[in-house]
Every structure is written in structure tokens, then in C-alpha cells.
Design an enzyme around this catalytic site. Sequence first.
Site, PDB file in Angstrom:
ATOM      1  N   ASP A 185      16.085  -0.316   8.698  1.00  0.00           N
ATOM      2  CA  ASP A 185      15.109  -0.723   9.586  1.00  0.00           C
ATOM      3  C   ASP A 185      14.733  -2.054   8.910  1.00  0.00           C
ATOM      4  O   ASP A 185      14.153  -2.133   7.930  1.00  0.00           O
ATOM      5  CB  ASP A 185      13.882   0.186   9.369  1.00  0.00           C
ATOM      6  CG  ASP A 185      12.762  -0.384  10.260  1.00  0.00           C
ATOM      7  OD1 ASP A 185      12.855  -1.017  11.140  1.00  0.00           O
ATOM      8  OD2 ASP A 185      11.406   0.292   9.990  1.00  0.00           O
ATOM      9  N   ASN A 188      12.212  -4.118  10.809  1.00  0.00           N
ATOM     10  CA  ASN A 188      11.040  -4.622  11.320  1.00  0.00           C
ATOM     11  C   ASN A 188       9.991  -3.569  10.860  1.00  0.00           C
ATOM     12  O   ASN A 188       8.761  -3.771  11.520  1.00  0.00           O
ATOM     13  CB  ASN A 188      11.078  -5.042  12.663  1.00  0.00           C
ATOM     14  CG  ASN A 188      11.306  -3.660  13.633  1.00  0.00           C
ATOM     15  OD1 ASN A 188      11.313  -2.604  13.128  1.00  0.00           O
ATOM     16  ND2 ASN A 188      11.092  -3.697  14.957  1.00  0.00           N
ATOM     17  N   ASP A 227       9.248  -0.515  11.705  1.00  0.00           N
ATOM     18  CA  ASP A 227       8.661   0.445  12.630  1.00  0.00           C
ATOM     19  C   ASP A 227       9.278   1.780  12.460  1.00  0.00           C
ATOM     20  O   ASP A 227       8.970   2.846  13.159  1.00  0.00           O
ATOM     21  CB  ASP A 227       8.899   0.144  14.001  1.00  0.00           C
ATOM     22  CG  ASP A 227      10.402   0.084  14.502  1.00  0.00           C
ATOM     23  OD1 ASP A 227      11.296   0.286  13.411  1.00  0.00           O
ATOM     24  OD2 ASP A 227      10.527  -0.001  15.446  1.00  0.00           O
ATOM     25  N   ASP A 253      17.716  -0.261  12.964  1.00  0.00           N
ATOM     26  CA  ASP A 253      17.927  -1.162  14.121  1.00  0.00           C
ATOM     27  C   ASP A 253      19.054  -1.987  13.861  1.00  0.00           C
ATOM     28  O   ASP A 253      19.864  -1.868  12.613  1.00  0.00           O
ATOM     29  CB  ASP A 253      16.640  -1.785  14.444  1.00  0.00           C
ATOM     30  CG  ASP A 253      15.923  -2.504  13.136  1.00  0.00           C
ATOM     31  OD1 ASP A 253      16.718  -3.057  12.327  1.00  0.00           O
ATOM     32  OD2 ASP A 253      14.849  -2.378  12.938  1.00  0.00           O
ATOM     33  N   ASP A 286      30.078   3.615  21.170  1.00  0.00           N
ATOM     34  CA  ASP A 286      30.043   5.122  21.675  1.00  0.00           C
ATOM     35  C   ASP A 286      30.114   4.945  22.972  1.00  0.00           C
ATOM     36  O   ASP A 286      29.266   4.254  23.697  1.00  0.00           O
ATOM     37  CB  ASP A 286      28.739   5.759  21.003  1.00  0.00           C
ATOM     38  CG  ASP A 286      29.041   7.269  20.845  1.00  0.00           C
ATOM     39  OD1 ASP A 286      29.608   7.951  21.763  1.00  0.00           O
ATOM     40  OD2 ASP A 286      28.729   7.694  19.670  1.00  0.00           O
ATOM     41  N   ASP A 304      32.286  10.054  23.913  1.00  0.00           N
ATOM     42  CA  ASP A 304      31.702  11.295  23.804  1.00  0.00           C
ATOM     43  C   ASP A 304      32.132  12.635  24.580  1.00  0.00           C
ATOM     44  O   ASP A 304      32.452  12.080  25.765  1.00  0.00           O
ATOM     45  CB  ASP A 304      30.246  11.097  24.089  1.00  0.00           C
ATOM     46  CG  ASP A 304      29.228  12.183  23.682  1.00  0.00           C
ATOM     47  OD1 ASP A 304      29.178  12.501  22.542  1.00  0.00           O
ATOM     48  OD2 ASP A 304      28.698  12.750  24.544  1.00  0.00           O
ATOM     49  N   GLU A 308      36.162  12.541  21.796  1.00  0.00           N
ATOM     50  CA  GLU A 308      35.533  13.508  20.981  1.00  0.00           C
ATOM     51  C   GLU A 308      35.935  14.545  21.842  1.00  0.00           C
ATOM     52  O   GLU A 308      35.726  14.635  23.176  1.00  0.00           O
ATOM     53  CB  GLU A 308      33.947  13.436  21.073  1.00  0.00           C
ATOM     54  CG  GLU A 308      33.456  14.713  20.230  1.00  0.00           C
ATOM     55  CD  GLU A 308      31.992  14.979  20.644  1.00  0.00           C
ATOM     56  OE1 GLU A 308      31.404  15.367  19.643  1.00  0.00           O
ATOM     57  OE2 GLU A 308      31.485  14.613  21.667  1.00  0.00           O
ATOM     58  N   HIS A 314      27.321  12.603  12.595  1.00  0.00           N
ATOM     59  CA  HIS A 314      25.587  12.824  13.061  1.00  0.00           C
ATOM     60  C   HIS A 314      25.547  14.232  13.520  1.00  0.00           C
ATOM     61  O   HIS A 314      24.387  14.275  13.846  1.00  0.00           O
ATOM     62  CB  HIS A 314      25.432  11.603  13.784  1.00  0.00           C
ATOM     63  CG  HIS A 314      25.983  11.822  15.281  1.00  0.00           C
ATOM     64  ND1 HIS A 314      27.701  11.615  15.320  1.00  0.00           N
ATOM     65  CD2 HIS A 314      25.797  12.319  16.461  1.00  0.00           C
ATOM     66  CE1 HIS A 314      27.887  11.894  16.641  1.00  0.00           C
ATOM     67  NE2 HIS A 314      26.858  12.288  17.185  1.00  0.00           N
ATOM     68  N   ASP A 315      26.680  15.030  13.826  1.00  0.00           N
ATOM     69  CA  ASP A 315      26.313  16.156  14.267  1.00  0.00           C
ATOM     70  C   ASP A 315      26.699  17.273  13.358  1.00  0.00           C
ATOM     71  O   ASP A 315      26.576  18.534  13.886  1.00  0.00           O
ATOM     72  CB  ASP A 315      27.303  16.721  15.576  1.00  0.00           C
ATOM     73  CG  ASP A 315      27.042  15.838  16.708  1.00  0.00           C
ATOM     74  OD1 ASP A 315      25.656  15.264  16.998  1.00  0.00           O
ATOM     75  OD2 ASP A 315      27.947  15.697  17.465  1.00  0.00           O
TER      76      ASP A 315
HETATM   77  O1  ISL Z   1      26.745  19.107  17.747  1.00  0.00           O
HETATM   78  C1  ISL Z   1      27.571  20.025  18.057  1.00  0.00           C
HETATM   79  C2  ISL Z   1      27.344  21.544  17.340  1.00  0.00           C
HETATM   80  O2  ISL Z   1      26.163  21.251  16.616  1.00  0.00           O
HETATM   81  C3  ISL Z   1      28.622  19.947  19.097  1.00  0.00           C
HETATM   82  O3  ISL Z   1      28.971  21.320  19.843  1.00  0.00           O
HETATM   83  C4  ISL Z   1      28.163  18.681  20.188  1.00  0.00           C
HETATM   84  O4  ISL Z   1      27.129  19.004  20.763  1.00  0.00           O
HETATM   85  C5  ISL Z   1      29.407  18.178  20.774  1.00  0.00           C
HETATM   86  O5  ISL Z   1      30.285  18.044  19.802  1.00  0.00           O
HETATM   87  C6  ISL Z   1      29.057  17.156  21.623  1.00  0.00           C
HETATM   88  O6  ISL Z   1      28.513  16.082  20.805  1.00  0.00           O
HETATM   89  C7  ISL Z   1      28.282  15.009  21.545  1.00  0.00           C
HETATM   90  O7  ISL Z   1      27.802  14.972  22.819  1.00  0.00           O
HETATM   91  C8  ISL Z   1      26.365  15.322  22.608  1.00  0.00           C
HETATM   92  C9  ISL Z   1      25.499  14.651  21.418  1.00  0.00           C
HETATM   93  O8  ISL Z   1      24.238  15.331  21.451  1.00  0.00           O
HETATM   94  C10 ISL Z   1      26.036  14.757  20.297  1.00  0.00           C
HETATM   95  O9  ISL Z   1      25.299  14.045  19.405  1.00  0.00           O
HETATM   96  C11 ISL Z   1      27.368  14.128  20.519  1.00  0.00           C
HETATM   97  O10 ISL Z   1      28.377  13.771  19.387  1.00  0.00           O
HETATM   98  C12 ISL Z   1      25.842  15.297  23.939  1.00  0.00           C
HETATM   99  O11 ISL Z   1      26.143  13.879  24.325  1.00  0.00           O
HETATM  100 CA    CA Z   2      13.134  -0.996  13.338  1.00  0.00          CA
END
Ligand code: ISL
Ligand code: CA
Length: 558
Positions: free
Chosen positions: A23, A25, A27, A31, A100, A201, A258, A334-335
Site C-alpha cells: 500500500d 497511500n 488507505d 495499489d 488477468d 480466468d 485457468e 490467490h485461491d
Molecule cells: O477458488 C476455487 C476453489 O476455492 C476455485 O474453484 C475457483 O473458484 C476457480 O478456480 C475459479 O477461480 C477464478 O475465478 C473466480 C475467482 O473468484 C477466483 O479468484 C479466480 O481465480 C471467479 O472469477
Molecule cells: Ca492504497
Amino acid sequence: MTKNIKWWQKAVVYQVYPRSFQDANGDGIGDLQGIEQRLDYIEKLGADVIWLNPIYASPDKDNGYDISDYEDINAKFGNMADFDRLLQKAHDKNIKILMDLVVNHTSDQHKWFIESRSSKTNDKRDFYIWRDPVDGHEPNNWGSFFSGPAWKFDDESGQYYLHLFVEGQPDLNWVNPKVRQSVFDMMNFWVDKGIDGFRMDVISLISKPDGLPDGEVPEGGEYGNSDRAVANGPHVHEYLQEMRQKVLNRADMMTVGEASGVDIDNAIKYAAKDTSELNMVFQFEHMGLDNNPNPALGKWYDKKVNLIDLKQNLSKWQNKLANKAWNSLYWDNHDQPRAVSRYGDDRPEYRVVSAKMAATLLHFMQGTPYIYQGEEIGMTNAYNLKRADFDDIEIKNAFKYLIDKDHLTDEETMLRYVHAKGRDNARTPMQWDDSQNAGFTTGEPWLKLNDNFQTINAQEALVDPQSIFYYYQKLIRLRHELPIITTGTYQLLDSDDDQVYAYRRVLDNEQLLVINNFTDQVLNRDYHVDLNADVLISNYEDDQGSTLRPYESKVYRF
Ligand code: ISL
Ligand code: CA
């Protein structure tokens, strides 16, 4: 073969989750300027490419995966001038940027959806998937990926719209050629800016099966499995080939789709060598190996993966894609939970050594490796977060449906599962140093920090030559230097050994032997290694031959 290597086959990608990286700034939200401040760090690690999670305008119902304007930047992250500068600064350092691309769905605040929803006769009505009720109910039994039904009733027009994810993420209707052209025009806007590629995605879900048939309901579950019903639909390859013609061929881009619900045969079509579609896909099979045996609970579980299953699966992908398509290599994103907590051992005495072991196991395989921010310093799952601390819609819905509604499990067990598998494990702020809020923000962080930041942070890693950070740096350097890592063939050794994951890579007269002790035990394994063989990299200082210490990992080069 070596001659035809594409740049993205030798590249290592570093994934940045902007909201949680830096971050600038105060908040409390990461960013674009923050990322710019940390480019030196990524350059030092040696990564070739940064994949940025969505930074577009969004009401943030699913942390930016619900986009309301594809050609604008989320004001929380900055503005287009910040983006242009970040791209320039990255390129000055020879770092590429992968954007993305979220085009299975938009936000319900996107102008296309606002128009579409306004009336049945609006010319954008057909941009989304609207259906009449069937016997007063949803048009089919599909469940949302994030619990509950995948359909939302719209009072105004008396129809349902499809949302495979949350309500605020209506699915686009790719059958409509105007939808496809609008998406391609938008992609070209970014290509013209000079970005280097796209991470796409849930791209395997864009083509829905004709007639939208019901999905199979897992035992004990309430809804049909929409992932299985939808993935690899009838026109997906056709749409991607069209995208290739109209967008991707305009520049030397890298693409990774993905692809949930994709098996080997499909992956070979998506990521075929002739690059008629994508360069590679993120496959999900290895992510499902430690699912709950009760299918109604899906991923919510806390048992570790069985090593034999993991070996079988990863080896299958290594062998079957060889010479036909290209693999992506990842442990986390991130998932997913943190790699060291899931595949290594995050107890203090084993954290560093096992993080290096997991890294070695993955980084000597064939494919393009992805490192998720914080993986390079061994960040762990966030066990200090409680139900009220979570931000992720998937976690919130899981608590709501699986406990409060379906009573599939109790609150305490669910919390244990979330600590093992929840997406917020990966989303707590990056741990830069031991100062307040780990150097991530001077304000109030949007998501609680992992409380171990005083011992696990980048500053600490950078002053320790034995750190996980420098180990990753070396793995990346070796990949750049040794063609065998990119092109060698893969051979699994001892497929029925449930404690050690060992494999060879072979290229002409050269060989790498990769040995990974997946346990906290001292083991004995004889791979008949010549005493004079060179250890290329190891997570222990000395080599004790056939004795393997806890989580010991080493690579011999012959
Ligand atoms: O995160 C998952 C299971 O916990 C996956 O099923 C995930 O939802 C799937 O891989 C799709 O992920 C992607 O699209 C989603 C988004 O929430 C995820 O962050 C993204 O990586 C919807 O856009
Ligand atoms: Ca920020």
C-alpha cells in the site's frame, strides 16, 4: 528442440495480488504505486513475468473478479497513468506483465448488464444468459461455485440470469457474436498498450452446453455440479481459435488459461504446441487430491495429500503433455492455501527446509513455474484469523451454507478446514518487515495480517544467505541457465514410495536426479549415485549420500 523454445517456456512468473502486496497511500489497500515501489524486489528474485490479479474497475464482490469496466482501473488501486508507468518501469527492467482476463462473467454493475437487465427487448439482453422459470423454479439445478444456486431471479422481467460464481457475477453469453467481438475489442485495447499476455480466468467455462442440462448432484449435496456440467463446452475451442486470430496473434504474447474441470486430453487441445489456442493451462487435478472424501464438502478438509496420489498425478501431466502441449507448474495462488503449509511443514523447525523442498520438487519439472507472492519467503496459512476476520465470499458462503443451512459440519471443524484451505490464507498482506503492519501499510489493512510477520518477512529473508528467497533466486537462475530443465524428458522413480518423491530429467548425455524427502523422518534411499556426482542445489549444507534428513531435497547433475 532447443532452438524452437519460446520465451515463455523459459520464464518464471511471479504472481502479484495487488490488494495485498504494498500500500503506497496508507488507505490499507495495496495499489499500483505500491507494486512500482517493489519492482526492485521482484527483479532481485529474478522473475521474468509478473501476473497481476484483476486491477480493473469493480464493486469488489469477489475481489476484482467482478469487473464493471474493463478499460478502467479500480480507483482503490490508482488510475490508468499509474498503470502505464508501472508497465513502463517493469519493461525497463525487462520484466513482462501478464494481465488477468475475466470474461466468463462481468459484474452486475457493468454497463452491458445494466442494459441487459433493463428489459427483455433491450439489444444487450442477449449478452447474458436469461431463462424463464421452470415450474416456478430455477431453469436447472446448477450450483454456484461459491455455494447456493447458480441462478438469480430478476423481479422486473420475471426471468432468471445465470451466475456460476456470485450473484454479482452474471455469465456472459459467448454464443452471441457481439459478445465475442466486444471482448476481443477490449483485449486489443490492452494489447495496444503493450502488455505481454493474459491469464484467462475460468476460460474453460465460457461455452455452456446446449440446452443447459442438469448437473450431477453429489451425494449429500443440494445442487448439480456446474463445473462438470459446463467445463469444456461445445464451442470453447472454436471461441479460443477466434480469439487467437483476432487478438493473440497481433503480438508475441503469453497466455495461460485457468481451466477448472480440464483433463489431459482437453489440456492438449487448449495448449497444443501449434499454439492455435493458448500456450498453457492451469490444471486443477492436483489441487483436488486433498479434497474431503464427502463430495458435498468439496475442498473443505484438512488432511494432507497422499504422496503417491500426488506423484501419479503430476507425473501423468509431465509425461502426457510432453512434446504435445505445455505445462504450468504451481503449488499455490490467490485461491489456494500457502504452499509450505499444504505441501511442506509450517512448524518452525521445518518451515524453511520444507518450503525449499516443495520448491525444488516443482521447479525441476517441465513447464512454466508460477511463484505466488510470499511463497518465496515461506509465508504460511493464517491460523490467527477467526470467522469474523475473513473477507472472502467463498469462505463466508461456506460458513453460511455448510454450517448454518445444510449442517454438513460444525463451526469448529469448518474453521479448521478454512485454516487449511481457505483463500484468505493467501490474501493476508505481504510480510515485508517486522514493523507495524509488516511494512504493508501505514493505515488499517483491509485484511488482518498473519501474526507471524515478525519472524517471517522479506527483510529477514534478504539478509540471510540461506533464506528461502535466495533458494528461489537460484532455482530461477538454474532454469535460465540449464536447457535440460526446460526441455529434458521426465522419468518418475519408485512410483510406490510414499515418502520420497524422486525423478530424473534427461537430455542427450546429461541427467538431473531430483530427490525430495516429503516427510519429517530420517530415511535411507539408495539411488546409486556416483560419489563424484555434483550436487547442483540442496536444502542441506552437506550431502550424506543415501541418508535423507527431514524434508531433505537435492539435485544431482551428471
Ligand atoms: O477458488 C476455487 C476453489 O476455492 C476455485 O474453484 C475457483 O473458484 C476457480 O478456480 C475459479 O477461480 C477464478 O475465478 C473466480 C475467482 O473468484 C477466483 O479468484 C479466480 O481465480 C471467479 O472469477
Ligand atoms: Ca492504497
